[in-house]
Design a protein around this motif. Structure first.
Motif, PDB file in Angstrom:
ATOM      1  N   ARG A 382       4.020  -4.625  -7.720  1.00 17.94           N
ATOM      2  CA  ARG A 382       4.569  -3.271  -7.752  1.00 17.94           C
ATOM      3  C   ARG A 382       3.561  -2.262  -7.205  1.00 17.94           C
ATOM      4  O   ARG A 382       3.935  -1.299  -6.518  1.00 17.94           O
ATOM      5  CB  ARG A 382       4.989  -2.911  -9.183  1.00 17.94           C
ATOM      6  N   ALA A 383       2.287  -2.474  -7.528  1.00 11.29           N
ATOM      7  CA  ALA A 383       1.254  -1.560  -7.037  1.00 11.29           C
ATOM      8  C   ALA A 383       1.133  -1.619  -5.519  1.00 11.29           C
ATOM      9  O   ALA A 383       0.992  -0.583  -4.846  1.00 11.29           O
ATOM     10  CB  ALA A 383      -0.082  -1.892  -7.690  1.00 11.29           C
ATOM     11  N   LEU A 384       1.183  -2.815  -4.953  1.00 10.30           N
ATOM     12  CA  LEU A 384       1.135  -2.956  -3.492  1.00 10.30           C
ATOM     13  C   LEU A 384       2.324  -2.253  -2.841  1.00 10.30           C
ATOM     14  O   LEU A 384       2.186  -1.604  -1.794  1.00 10.30           O
ATOM     15  CB  LEU A 384       1.106  -4.431  -3.099  1.00 10.30           C
ATOM     16  N   LEU A 385       3.484  -2.362  -3.467  1.00 10.00           N
ATOM     17  CA  LEU A 385       4.665  -1.671  -2.942  1.00 10.00           C
ATOM     18  C   LEU A 385       4.487  -0.157  -3.004  1.00 10.00           C
ATOM     19  O   LEU A 385       4.789   0.555  -2.030  1.00 10.00           O
ATOM     20  CB  LEU A 385       5.902  -2.093  -3.737  1.00 10.00           C
ATOM     21  N   SER A 386       3.994   0.332  -4.132  1.00 13.85           N
ATOM     22  CA  SER A 386       3.807   1.778  -4.276  1.00 13.85           C
ATOM     23  C   SER A 386       2.823   2.318  -3.247  1.00 13.85           C
ATOM     24  O   SER A 386       3.047   3.379  -2.639  1.00 13.85           O
ATOM     25  CB  SER A 386       3.300   2.114  -5.687  1.00 13.85           C
ATOM     26  N   MET A 387       1.726   1.589  -3.033  1.00 14.72           N
ATOM     27  CA  MET A 387       0.719   2.065  -2.081  1.00 14.72           C
ATOM     28  C   MET A 387       1.248   2.066  -0.660  1.00 14.72           C
ATOM     29  O   MET A 387       0.996   3.002   0.113  1.00 14.72           O
ATOM     30  CB  MET A 387      -0.550   1.213  -2.208  1.00 14.72           C
ATOM     31  N   ALA A 388       1.994   1.023  -0.288  1.00 16.37           N
ATOM     32  CA  ALA A 388       2.556   0.985   1.065  1.00 16.37           C
ATOM     33  C   ALA A 388       3.544   2.125   1.272  1.00 16.37           C
ATOM     34  O   ALA A 388       3.533   2.799   2.314  1.00 16.37           O
ATOM     35  CB  ALA A 388       3.224  -0.363   1.310  1.00 16.37           C
ATOM     36  N   GLU A 389       4.403   2.360   0.290  1.00 13.84           N
ATOM     37  CA  GLU A 389       5.370   3.455   0.392  1.00 13.84           C
ATOM     38  C   GLU A 389       4.637   4.786   0.555  1.00 13.84           C
ATOM     39  O   GLU A 389       5.012   5.623   1.391  1.00 13.84           O
ATOM     40  CB  GLU A 389       6.266   3.478  -0.848  1.00 13.84           C
ATOM     41  N   LEU A 390       3.598   4.988  -0.229  1.00 13.67           N
ATOM     42  CA  LEU A 390       2.831   6.229  -0.166  1.00 13.67           C
ATOM     43  C   LEU A 390       2.168   6.407   1.191  1.00 13.67           C
ATOM     44  O   LEU A 390       2.204   7.497   1.781  1.00 13.67           O
ATOM     45  CB  LEU A 390       1.778   6.230  -1.284  1.00 13.67           C
ATOM     46  N   GLN A 391       1.557   5.342   1.702  1.00 11.11           N
ATOM     47  CA  GLN A 391       0.839   5.467   2.967  1.00 11.11           C
ATOM     48  C   GLN A 391       1.784   5.743   4.125  1.00 11.11           C
ATOM     49  O   GLN A 391       1.485   6.564   5.014  1.00 11.11           O
ATOM     50  CB  GLN A 391      -0.004   4.211   3.199  1.00 11.11           C
ATOM     51  N   PHE A 392       2.949   5.103   4.142  1.00 12.45           N
ATOM     52  CA  PHE A 392       3.928   5.420   5.194  1.00 12.45           C
ATOM     53  C   PHE A 392       4.441   6.848   5.039  1.00 12.45           C
ATOM     54  O   PHE A 392       4.646   7.561   6.032  1.00 12.45           O
ATOM     55  CB  PHE A 392       5.080   4.424   5.177  1.00 12.45           C
ATOM     56  N   ALA A 393       4.619   7.297   3.787  1.00  9.35           N
ATOM     57  CA  ALA A 393       5.072   8.671   3.562  1.00  9.35           C
ATOM     58  C   ALA A 393       4.047   9.679   4.054  1.00  9.35           C
ATOM     59  O   ALA A 393       4.406  10.802   4.439  1.00  9.35           O
ATOM     60  CB  ALA A 393       5.361   8.886   2.074  1.00  9.35           C
ATOM     61  N   ALA A 394       2.763   9.271   4.061  1.00 15.17           N
ATOM     62  CA  ALA A 394       1.695  10.152   4.540  1.00 15.17           C
ATOM     63  C   ALA A 394       1.519  10.080   6.053  1.00 15.17           C
ATOM     64  O   ALA A 394       0.659  10.773   6.600  1.00 15.17           O
ATOM     65  CB  ALA A 394       0.384   9.798   3.839  1.00 15.17           C
ATOM     66  N   GLY A 395       2.299   9.210   6.723  1.00 20.80           N
ATOM     67  CA  GLY A 395       2.251   9.163   8.175  1.00 20.80           C
ATOM     68  C   GLY A 395       1.527   7.985   8.784  1.00 20.80           C
ATOM     69  O   GLY A 395       1.179   8.011   9.977  1.00 20.80           O
TER      70      GLY A 395
END
Length: 504
Positions: A382-395
């Motif tokens: 779940r943490a890996l998913l959250s970080m990937a989502e966040l990083q793509f959201a940041a561009g």
């Protein structure tokens, strides 16, 4: 003979040294690491890791699955940490009360001690805009509507260099090295570095002395010289691996059976992201933004995790990035465009998250067993998913979960599908830790702890433990401010008791 011997000079030992010296006690402070100062801190990884960290920054769990960054120098981990200073979360204190009978409310509140430590060590919210590495964490949270917080840091006159993990070359970091230890020495305390305490000598319910040896140039215990020290009271502050190891070597009473057990790490997973612009994560305050969006999930069957970023330095990254040969080289060629996010899992709050166990090898040196359960693996996914989502959201242009079977993914939907299928297993999934807690836990009962709420050993009346080993669980927050407050509080109680002639 000293009045008080303190073993270890990190957050716990450093605060205790100053408080006990201020009270007029003759203090002897013993440290296994070396006494380096600002002129030694040359901002080079090749020097800093062998000289300032346990096992040359290569300490790992017994199965090699988790890397552990832990300080070994005067000031302990406070000399090399990234300055993040967070008060103990209220849900953690509530859990300690319900499970261990520890009441830190009302007149027992830690708040006055947080305030004292924050004033003494110049802890305040970082007023400078975050570097790009931290800014991407903030931007991702803003885009997704997630919570984020500006970090409080223990600095004074910080030049925003970004090399905190290698020792501060301008003494801006208010570590024990530049604050409490020099003041304790000014007040008459004695510091001996490069000495390893091997055994606590005890008889019936009292400690009668300690045995120590010098260490060699590689910080390994020597056998040709032995030192014996006696005192009225003994404070063990050798860290959450070193303190249990010392007590295990000494075969101290352990009726609870918890000595060396329930050792917690905030097991941490990593996600790298490549951006079009320069990130230069080596420059600027290493940590200035964090997110608690996922630390306290409503469903306790889901592990909580804190989102932060680490400093991005070449050796640190090269040893953690996945891939080999050309793939690894290609990642390193994009080094200055690399943003890195980490997720620190909160362990110790669930039956399937009871931490690890400190053992002794044939030389009496500590080895940590830390089994990773399905519960923890699920939290890491779940943490890996959250970080990937966040990083793509940041561009981010691409995101690489640091797992040996992962590839660089070019959009969130691709990453989401791939992360769901990644094999999470030791040596496949990279797991690291910079926080070690537990192993000598405090409790209101000798049946469920090694020390009481003030760090006093239940069976040996003139022995205290003042470091991260007394924490009953992990914190869900970076530990240094908690340790400052607890040590300050416990030192004040100890000084009052010794001053009145009790339990000498």
């Amino acid at each position: 003979m000293a009045d008080i011997v303190i073993i270890g000079s990190g957050a716990g030992g450093g605060i205790a040294a100053e408080q006990c010296a201020k009270a007029g006690f003759k203090v002897l402070l013993l440290e296994e690491g070396a006494w380096y100062q600002r002129e030694h801190f040359v901002m080079e990884e090749r020097w800093a890791y062998p000289q300032l960290y346990q096992e040359g920054a290569a300490r790992k769990t017994r199965d090699q699955a988790i890397s552990i960054l832990q300080g070994r120098t005067v000031g302990g981990s406070t000399t090399v940490n990234w300055t993040t200073s967070i008060r103990t979360p209220e849900p953690t204190l509530a859990y300690w009360q319900s499970e261990f009978g520890l009441n830190f409310s009302a007149e027992q509140s830690l708040t006055p001690y947080f305030e004292l430590a924050e004033q003494r060590l110049n802890i305040h919210a970082w007023p400078v805009p975050p570097n790009a590495n931290n800014a991407k964490l903030q931007q991702g949270c803003e885009a997704l509507g997630w919570e984020y917080t500006v970090i409080n840091r223990n600095v004074n006159g910080c030049a925003n260099l970004g090399y905190c993990g290698m020792g501060c070359p301008i003494n801006a970091k208010q570590s024990m090295l530049v604050s409490t230890i020099p003041e304790a020495m000014r007040l008459g305390a004695t510091l001996i570095s490069r000495v390893s305490v091997r055994r606590i000598l005890w008889r019936q319910d009292k400690v009668i002395g300690i045995e120590a040896v010098p260490v060699d140039q590689y910080f390994q215990p020597r056998t040709d010289i032995k030192l014996t020290v006696s005192a009225k009271h003994y404070i063990v502050a050798a860290g959450a691996i070193g303190s249990p190891a010392l007590l295990l070597r000494s075969k101290v009473p352990n009726p609870s059976g918890r000595l060396g057990k329930h050792t917690y790490l905030h097991p941490t997973v990593i996600s790298g992201a490549v951006f079009a612009e320069q990130i230069n994560g080596h420059s600027g305050a290493p940590q200035s933004i964090y997110s608690d969006q996922f630390v306290w999930p409503k469903d306790n069957n889901q592990p909580g995790y804190k989102l932060e970023v680490p400093p991005v330095h070449p050796v640190l990254m090269a040893t953690k990035l996945t891939g080999m040969a050309e793939q690894h080289a290609a990642l390193m060629q994009q080094f200055n465009q690399l943003q890195v996010t980490i997720a620190l899992l909160r362990d110790g709050f669930h039956p399937q998250s009871q931490g690890g166990t400190v053992h002794l090898d044939n030389a009496g040196q500590p080895v940590l067993d830390y089994p990773l359960t399905d519960y923890m693996w699920q939290g890491m996914r779940r943490a890996l998913l959250s970080m990937a989502e966040l990083q793509f959201a940041a561009g981010a242009l691409q995101v690489l979960p640091i797992n040996h079977q992962a590839k660089a993914y070019h959009n969130w939907s691709q990453a989401k599908a791939a992360i769901a299928q990644l094999p999470l297993a030791p040596l496949q999934q990279t797991v690291v830790s910079a926080h070690v807690m537990g192993g000598c836990n405090m409790s209101d009962s000798a049946n469920s702890g090694v020390v009481d709420a003030f760090g006093r050993h239940f069976q040996l009346q003139n022995l205290s433990i003042f470091d991260g080993s007394i924490l009953p669980t992990s914190l869900g927050a970076n530990p240094q401010l908690t340790l400052y407050a607890l040590s300050w509080r416990n030192s004040q109680r100890l000084v009052a008791e010794l001053g009145s002639g009790l339990k000498l």
